[in-house]
Each structure stands twice: as structure tokens, then as C-alpha cells.
Design a protein around this motif. Structure first.
Motif, short mmCIF file in Angstrom:
data_model
loop_
_atom_site.label_atom_id
_atom_site.label_comp_id
_atom_site.label_asym_id
_atom_site.label_seq_id
_atom_site.Cartn_x
_atom_site.Cartn_y
_atom_site.Cartn_z
N GLN A 1 0.82 -1.21 0.00
CA GLN A 1 0.00 0.00 0.00
C GLN A 1 0.85 1.26 0.00
OE1 GLN A 1 -3.41 -0.25 -0.26
NE2 GLN A 1 -2.95 -2.43 -0.48
N GLY A 2 1.96 1.25 -0.74
CA GLY A 2 2.85 2.41 -0.80
C GLY A 2 2.20 3.59 -1.50
N SER A 3 2.94 4.68 -1.57
CA SER A 3 2.42 5.93 -2.12
C SER A 3 2.76 6.14 -3.60
CB SER A 3 2.98 7.10 -1.31
OG SER A 3 4.40 7.08 -1.36
N LYS A 4 3.45 5.19 -4.21
CA LYS A 4 3.92 5.37 -5.58
C LYS A 4 3.67 4.10 -6.38
CE LYS A 4 8.14 7.05 -7.77
NZ LYS A 4 9.55 7.39 -7.54
N LEU A 5 3.20 4.25 -7.61
CA LEU A 5 2.90 3.09 -8.44
C LEU A 5 4.14 2.61 -9.21
CD1 LEU A 5 -0.55 4.07 -10.01
CD2 LEU A 5 -0.10 2.51 -8.10
N TYR A 6 4.30 1.31 -9.22
CA TYR A 6 5.35 0.65 -9.98
C TYR A 6 4.70 -0.43 -10.83
CZ TYR A 6 8.58 2.96 -6.84
OH TYR A 6 9.29 3.90 -6.13
N ASN A 7 5.13 -0.51 -12.07
CA ASN A 7 4.58 -1.50 -13.00
C ASN A 7 5.53 -2.69 -13.10
OD1 ASN A 7 2.56 0.45 -13.58
ND2 ASN A 7 3.90 1.37 -15.09
N ILE A 8 4.98 -3.88 -13.03
CA ILE A 8 5.77 -5.10 -13.15
C ILE A 8 5.43 -5.75 -14.48
CG2 ILE A 8 6.15 -7.42 -12.21
CD1 ILE A 8 5.62 -6.29 -9.44
N GLY A 9 6.47 -6.08 -15.23
CA GLY A 9 6.31 -6.79 -16.50
C GLY A 9 7.03 -8.12 -16.42
N ILE A 10 6.34 -9.18 -16.77
CA ILE A 10 6.94 -10.52 -16.73
C ILE A 10 6.70 -11.21 -18.06
CG2 ILE A 10 6.82 -12.82 -15.67
CD1 ILE A 10 6.23 -11.46 -13.04
N SER A 11 7.78 -11.76 -18.59
CA SER A 11 7.71 -12.59 -19.79
C SER A 11 7.89 -14.04 -19.36
CB SER A 11 8.82 -12.19 -20.77
OG SER A 11 8.93 -13.16 -21.79
N VAL A 12 6.95 -14.89 -19.72
CA VAL A 12 7.08 -16.32 -19.46
C VAL A 12 7.88 -16.87 -20.63
CG1 VAL A 12 5.87 -18.49 -19.06
CG2 VAL A 12 4.87 -16.34 -18.23
N ASP A 13 9.10 -17.31 -20.35
CA ASP A 13 10.02 -17.72 -21.41
C ASP A 13 9.98 -19.21 -21.72
OD1 ASP A 13 10.90 -15.04 -21.41
OD2 ASP A 13 12.45 -15.48 -19.93
N GLY A 14 9.86 -20.04 -20.70
CA GLY A 14 9.88 -21.48 -20.93
C GLY A 14 9.34 -22.22 -19.72
N TYR A 15 8.95 -23.47 -19.95
CA TYR A 15 8.41 -24.27 -18.85
C TYR A 15 8.50 -25.75 -19.15
CZ TYR A 15 4.21 -25.30 -21.60
OH TYR A 15 3.35 -25.75 -22.58
N ALA A 16 8.40 -26.50 -18.07
CA ALA A 16 8.22 -27.95 -18.13
C ALA A 16 7.28 -28.30 -16.99
CB ALA A 16 9.54 -28.69 -17.97
N LEU A 17 6.12 -28.83 -17.33
CA LEU A 17 5.17 -29.28 -16.32
C LEU A 17 5.26 -30.79 -16.25
CD1 LEU A 17 2.10 -27.03 -17.21
CD2 LEU A 17 3.70 -26.75 -15.31
#
Length: 189
Positions: free
Chosen positions: A76-92
């Protein structure tokens, strides 16, 4: 004699199963003036490792957005930050032979953070992270046998968001906090 081995094994699994738990009910760790702005996840170029369950771009984007919102929406801070995530690879992990060939699930993501007001990216290069399943009774015998694809994706996404949080904590100056003290230099004898 084999009864005792089976009993010991089952008790060991029960103890290990207790290792995995969510920390989202606890107060978030201090992160200065941070408040979540945009939550951007892309998986357009995700690569699947052979011998993996298949997940769609939409499934990965939804799982990661939910994990980021759950973890970072608590701040609940006073400043907005944007998070960007790229899903690069996976193994399920697919169903397999328990214990002997119990494949593990893994996720690779690249994260970036922006100061929303300054419209400026805070990290020079994307931070690539490799995320594994948490240690639990289920992962010992293989989550391909014990979890659905969605459960595996949710667990990996939860761990990814937590690792992004650790990365942000390593850079407190981004969020109006004093920088971390330098690590002591180890000297060889």
C-alpha cells in the motif's frame, strides 16, 4: 521389516509435505513506497520443454497475473510501480513412475520494473529467473502424479512472484529506501 520402512517413508513424506505453505496471509515485507500499478504478463514466445504437459499462452498469462496480483497487491505504498513478466519457458511434470522417474516442473521468466510516474524502467536489463517447485511430499514422488496441470502452474507462478519480490528487495533504492550495505569481500588465505 518392510512395514517399518514403509512407515518411516510415509512419516518422512508427511514431514516434507509440511514444508510447503503460503506466506500471503502474513504482512508483506517492507518495500518502501511500492504499490502495484500495471501487472503485465506476456507468454507469446513461451517454449515448452519436451516431455511436458502442454499449457496455453492464456493459461500461463492468467496464472502469472494472479500470482503477481496476490503477492504485490498487498503493498500500500504511495507510488505506483509496474511489473512486467515474460514467461520464457516451462516444463510441467507429466505423470510418471513415482520416485524413480519423478520429473520436476520448472518455469523460466524474465522480469522488469518501471516507475509509473517517471515512465522509466528501473532495471537496465530484464532479470531472468528459473523457478522450481517447492519441496513437498508431492514433489518427492513427482507432481505429475499428485497435482493437476493447473495446480502445477499455480505453484510455479506463486514461486515466481515470490522470487520477483526477493529481487525487488535486493534493490531497495528503487522504492525510496536506503541501499543495502555492501557485502563483505571474502579474502583467501
Amino acid at each position: 521389516m518392510s512395514f517399518f520402512r514403509v512407515t518411516a517413508f510415509c512419516l518422512g513424506l508427511a514431514l516434507v509435505a509440511g514444508c510447503e505453505r503460503s506466506d500471503l496471509e502474513e504482512p508483506p515485507v517492507p518495500l518502501g513506497d511500492f504499490a502495484l500499478g500495471l501487472n503485465i504478463v506476456v507468454a507469446d514466445n513461451v517454449e515448452k520443454v519436451p516431455i511436458s504437459r502442454t499449457a496455453t499462452v492464456e493459461e500461463w498469462e492468467a496464472a502469472m497475473k494472479h500470482a503477481v496480483r496476490s503477492r504485490f497487491g498487498r503493498y500500500q505504498g504511495s507510488k505506483l510501480y509496474n511489473i512486467g513478466i515474460s514467461v520464457d519457458g516451462y516444463a510441467l511434470a507429466p505423470p510418471g513412475i513415482p520416485v524413480v522417474a519423478a520429473p520436476k516442473s520448472v518455469l523460466v521468466v524474465t522480469a522488469n520494473i518501471w516507475d509509473d510516474a517517471a515512465q522509466k524502467k528501473l532495471n537496465a536489463e530484464g532479470k531472468q529467473m528459473t523457478i522450481f517447485e517447492s519441496l513437498s511430499g508431492e514433489s518427492v514422488i513427482g507432481t505429475g502424479l499428485t497435482r493437476s496441470k493447473k495446480q502445477q502452474m499455480d505453484a510455479l507462478s506463486y514461486n515466481a512472484a515470490k522470487q520477483v519480490e526477493r529481487w525487488l528487495l535486493e534493490n531497495p533504492e528503487w522504492f525510496g529506501l536506503p541501499p543495502l550495505p555492501p557485502k563483505p569481500v571474502e579474502r583467501g588465505n
